[in-house]
Write an enzyme that holds these catalytic residues in place. Sequence first.
Site, PDB file in Angstrom:
ATOM      1  CD  GLU A 108      29.986   6.461  -0.113  1.00 47.01           C
ATOM      2  OE1 GLU A 108      28.982   5.893   0.337  1.00 47.01           O
ATOM      3  OE2 GLU A 108      30.899   6.920   0.602  1.00 47.01           O
ATOM      4  CG  ASN A 160      26.257  16.213 -11.748  1.00 47.68           C
ATOM      5  OD1 ASN A 160      25.753  15.345 -11.045  1.00 47.68           O
ATOM      6  ND2 ASN A 160      25.771  16.548 -12.928  1.00 47.68           N
ATOM      7  CG  ASP A 182      16.569  12.021  -3.338  1.00 51.69           C
ATOM      8  OD1 ASP A 182      15.449  11.484  -3.359  1.00 51.69           O
ATOM      9  OD2 ASP A 182      16.750  13.207  -3.039  1.00 51.69           O
ATOM     10  CG  ASP A 218      15.940   2.874   2.931  1.00 53.66           C
ATOM     11  OD1 ASP A 218      15.864   3.489   1.844  1.00 53.66           O
ATOM     12  OD2 ASP A 218      15.880   3.452   4.030  1.00 53.66           O
ATOM     13  CB  THR A 279      25.160   5.384   8.182  1.00 48.36           C
ATOM     14  OG1 THR A 279      24.008   5.035   7.401  1.00 48.36           O
ATOM     15  CG2 THR A 279      26.424   5.084   7.392  1.00 48.36           C
ATOM     16  CG  ASN A 280      23.626   8.071  13.118  1.00 47.88           C
ATOM     17  OD1 ASN A 280      23.717   7.127  13.903  1.00 47.88           O
ATOM     18  ND2 ASN A 280      24.324   9.188  13.263  1.00 47.88           N
ATOM     19  CG  PHE A 281      19.902   7.275   5.807  1.00 49.94           C
ATOM     20  CD1 PHE A 281      18.946   8.267   5.704  1.00 49.94           C
ATOM     21  CD2 PHE A 281      19.837   6.201   4.946  1.00 49.94           C
ATOM     22  CE1 PHE A 281      17.943   8.192   4.754  1.00 49.94           C
ATOM     23  CE2 PHE A 281      18.839   6.110   3.992  1.00 49.94           C
ATOM     24  CZ  PHE A 281      17.890   7.111   3.895  1.00 49.94           C
ATOM     25  CD  GLU A 282      22.311  -0.127   6.483  1.00 60.30           C
ATOM     26  OE1 GLU A 282      22.096  -1.334   6.278  1.00 60.30           O
ATOM     27  OE2 GLU A 282      23.425   0.413   6.282  1.00 60.30           O
TER      28      GLU A 282
END
Length: 300
Positions: A108, A160, A182, A218, A279-282
Site C-alpha cells: 500500500e 519514498n 493527496d 474522492d 475509514t474515518n477519512f472516507e
Amino acid sequence: MTDDIAANGDITNDGDNATNPADGTTETTAATPQAAAASQHPPHRVLSFVRRSGRLDARLQRAWGNYAGDYLLDINAGEGSLDVRDGFAFDADYVRGTWGNANPLVIEIGSGQGENIVAAAEARPDTNFLALEVYDPGVAHTLLLAGKRGLRNIRVAQVNAPELFKAAADGVAAEVWTFFPDPWPKKKHHKRRIVQPGLAGEVRRVLADSGVWRIATDIEDYALHVHEVMDGLDGWENTGDVTVSLPTGHVGKGNADLAADMPHADFAESARFDGRVLTNFEKKGLAAGRVIHDFTYRKA
C-alpha cells in the site's frame, strides 16, 4: 488527502489520512529520530508529499519504541532519510526472509494511519502486507494498531514509494494499493500527484502477471487525472465495469464549480473494492457529499 491539503515545500508519498494527525492525547510530545534528522532533497526532484517535522504524543512514542523492532523495516539510506539504501534489493528472497513465507504480497502506497492495511492484514492472514508511509504519526499509529492485534503478516517501511519500487524485483507483488492520495488541488501542483506514468511503469514491473493496481479518490479532478495517466498506457487493462461521467477539463483549487459547465465524457471505473474498510477519512468525504471513485488496473 482532502481534509488537510499539504503545504508547499519538500514533498513525498501520500495516502488515506496521510495528512491528518494520528488520534492521540494532549500529553507532552517528543520527536522521533527520523524527524530530528529529516533529509534534504535536490530541488529538481518532484515528490508527492510535504516532509513535516513529525512529533508524536507520548502514546505514539511508546508505540514506536514497543513495536518498531517487530514491524519497521531497516532499509533506509540513513537516519532521517526517506531513500532506500544503495544496494538493497526487495526481492523474493528478502520477502521470504522477512515474512517467513512465500505468500502473496500487497503493497500500500501511503497507508496513512494504517486503518485499512491493518484491517486487511487481520482479515487475510495468508497474505503479506507492506505499508509505505512517510509521516511519523502515521507510521507510529500503524505500528500501534498492528502491535495491539499481534499481527505477523504486516511490515512498515518509512520510505519514498518510488524509491522502494526502484529497488523491488520484477513480479514480487500481487497487488498495489493507493487509496485517497493527496489531491494537490492547485493546477501548478498536479505534477506532484503520485499517480504518474513513471511510477505506473515501476508498479507494472513489480506486479506479478495479472497483478492489479487498485486506486481510490474522492476528488473528481483526480479521477480525471487517473484516467488520463492510466487508460492509455500500454500494458494496463482498466477492468472497471461502472460507467462514470466526468468533465474533460481540469480545474484547480477554488474553481472546482467550473467543472459542472465543462463538456463531459464517460469513463470506466470499478465498484467499491470490498477489501477496503470504511475509514474515518472516507466517512468524512461521504458526509461532505463527495463521490468515491474506484479504479482497478490489471497488468496486461
